[in-house]
Design a protein around this motif. Sequence first.
Motif, PDB file in Angstrom:
ATOM      1  N   LEU B 361      31.140 -46.345 -40.826  1.00  0.00           N
ATOM      2  CA  LEU B 361      31.376 -47.493 -39.944  1.00  0.00           C
ATOM      3  C   LEU B 361      30.924 -47.263 -38.508  1.00  0.00           C
ATOM      4  CD1 LEU B 361      35.183 -47.929 -39.276  1.00  0.00           C
ATOM      5  CD2 LEU B 361      34.188 -45.902 -40.313  1.00  0.00           C
ATOM      6  N   MET B 363      30.948 -44.906 -36.236  1.00  0.00           N
ATOM      7  CA  MET B 363      31.684 -44.270 -35.140  1.00  0.00           C
ATOM      8  C   MET B 363      31.087 -42.940 -34.750  1.00  0.00           C
ATOM      9  SD  MET B 363      35.533 -44.966 -35.978  1.00  0.00           S
ATOM     10  CE  MET B 363      36.171 -46.551 -35.582  1.00  0.00           C
ATOM     11  N   ARG B 385      26.654 -52.103 -38.596  1.00  0.00           N
ATOM     12  CA  ARG B 385      27.738 -51.351 -39.228  1.00  0.00           C
ATOM     13  C   ARG B 385      27.666 -49.855 -38.920  1.00  0.00           C
ATOM     14  NH1 ARG B 385      32.809 -51.730 -41.827  1.00  0.00           N
ATOM     15  NH2 ARG B 385      32.992 -50.043 -43.302  1.00  0.00           N
ATOM     16  N   GLY B 387      26.605 -48.416 -36.357  1.00  0.00           N
ATOM     17  CA  GLY B 387      26.600 -48.104 -34.933  1.00  0.00           C
ATOM     18  C   GLY B 387      25.413 -48.612 -34.150  1.00  0.00           C
TER      19      GLY B 387
END
Lengths: 163, 417
Positions: B361, B363, B385, B387
């Motif tokens: 996701l 991060m 999604r 990044g």
Amino acid sequence: MRIKGKVHKYGDNIDTDVILPGKYLSLSDAGELARHCMEGIDPDFSSRVKSGDIIVAGPNFGSGSSREHAPVAIKAAGVGAIIAPSFARIFFRNAINIGLPVLETDEADEVEAGDLLEVDLEKGSIINPSRNRVYQAAPYPHAMLDIIFAGGLVEYTQQRLGK
Amino acid sequence: MVFTLAEKILGLKTGKECRGGEIVIAPADLVFIQDTTGPLTVRQFDAMGFTKLANPKRSVLFLDHAAPCPQKEFANDHQLMRDFARRTGAFLSDVGEGVCHQLVAESWAGPGDIVVGADSHTVTAGGLGAFASGFGSSDVAVAWALGKTWIRVPESFLINLSGSLTRGVYSKDLILHLIGLLGADGATYKSLEFGGEGVGNLSVPDRLTVSNMAIEAGAKVGLFPSDDLTREYLEDHGRGEQYIPLSADPGAAYERVLDIDLSVLEPVVARPHTVDNVAPIRGLDNTPVEQAFIGTCTGGRLEDLAEVASVLKGKQRHPDTRLLVAPASRQILSDAIQAGYVQTVIEAGGIILPPGCAACLGMHQGVLGDGESCLSTANRNFLGRMGNPNGFIFLGSPASAAAAAITGHITDPRELM
């Protein structure tokens, strides 16, 4: 409850990753979340949106993650309501729980960005004076209206427990 | 009287006859949060004035999405969650233990359970026959405090499976194929129920992968019947006593029935930027891939890593393609070391990431650069999604991702077998 504002229009399947990208999930301040609202698809949204404005979108709005930050960001940005033919189920429930009205109707497709809409939440009706049209969404049951009017499930629970 | 699997589970739990469309208050057997949705759950719990969990022994906090933390804000969120676990007696699953949905399957959920999770992929445990669904933070805070939640009994679709998957075709191909048929909102609010003789040809890990992505068609739950394979899985994880046999009744009312013959499925991928944008892998040969990401709650199980190792064995990754592998749990990492899969990945030029959500996701641990493409075994390929809204995410099976890592472009994994 009357909601009146200008339309921001989006397409189908607007997902929670474009509403609020995952890197912002550590933010807890609603105002900070608002600054990044719709950033994945419309980076200028937060500077254009005015209090009471209305999002009109295609089907399956809010698909994807269960992140409640997504409706929180939209509400904090000033959006008064979202109108779409359908919502992803978790987003729909989250929106009610944080006091953001979401209306399901497929009659509002002709609406364009910049149109002025007026929503009567009790009746579920959406008035478009510039096109002389009224679109009808299913009205909310009372229990859900109570949660929205309270400002969300937290405020609703606080009121109930306070009584 | 006959019932769908969703109606049957909710009926057993509420002690009354449940039919699609009704709203019921159901007890929650397991209520969990993770580290992106969890801090808000904790704050809502506190704001509503709750202090005690209804069932601390069945309340879990997972640190998996930003783990280890890439920035101080997430580290502070982890502190908030650790403190909450200490003061309420809830169970804390720490950094490095793995992805919540894999750990729920390994250690917590069983057939007939109602699982409430602050994560949309909570549906994963439907592979074990649990009525498991994702909720927002406020709903989960209330379920924690009251031990129950309201649920609208979903109407059901029957996905009637026959045959068995052929070599090089996996459960990921099955679920992507199905989402392509249904569309991203084709099953909104429905119970996707899998049945037919083909179910017996899917392992429990296969079923978990399929149920995990039921949400990508909008479904509330993705349910498999429980059977001998379910019982064996639970016994293997020391939880044999949680087994009960459950299946839909013959003649139950389904809104829609889809027949899928597993033996004719081909490897597929979902193209950017929606999961229902599915196409046969063969037509996409030669699409360059800068990153292959293998892992997550729908692609990082031991069986997945076994297939990856068999594709990679004795080969080297393409010099222009990064190969990232994140086992979904500590147990899987340990087993993959024992089985030699980790060594194979490292010798192929790959990187082993810690058990957790890793690059899924956006991060940390694999953010895409502008214009780069990733073949990922995760469950979402939404714009941004991973990044970067200027990246492109293709979803496919672990074998397909491994094949892309070797050739540097999207490749039918059967060509390397």
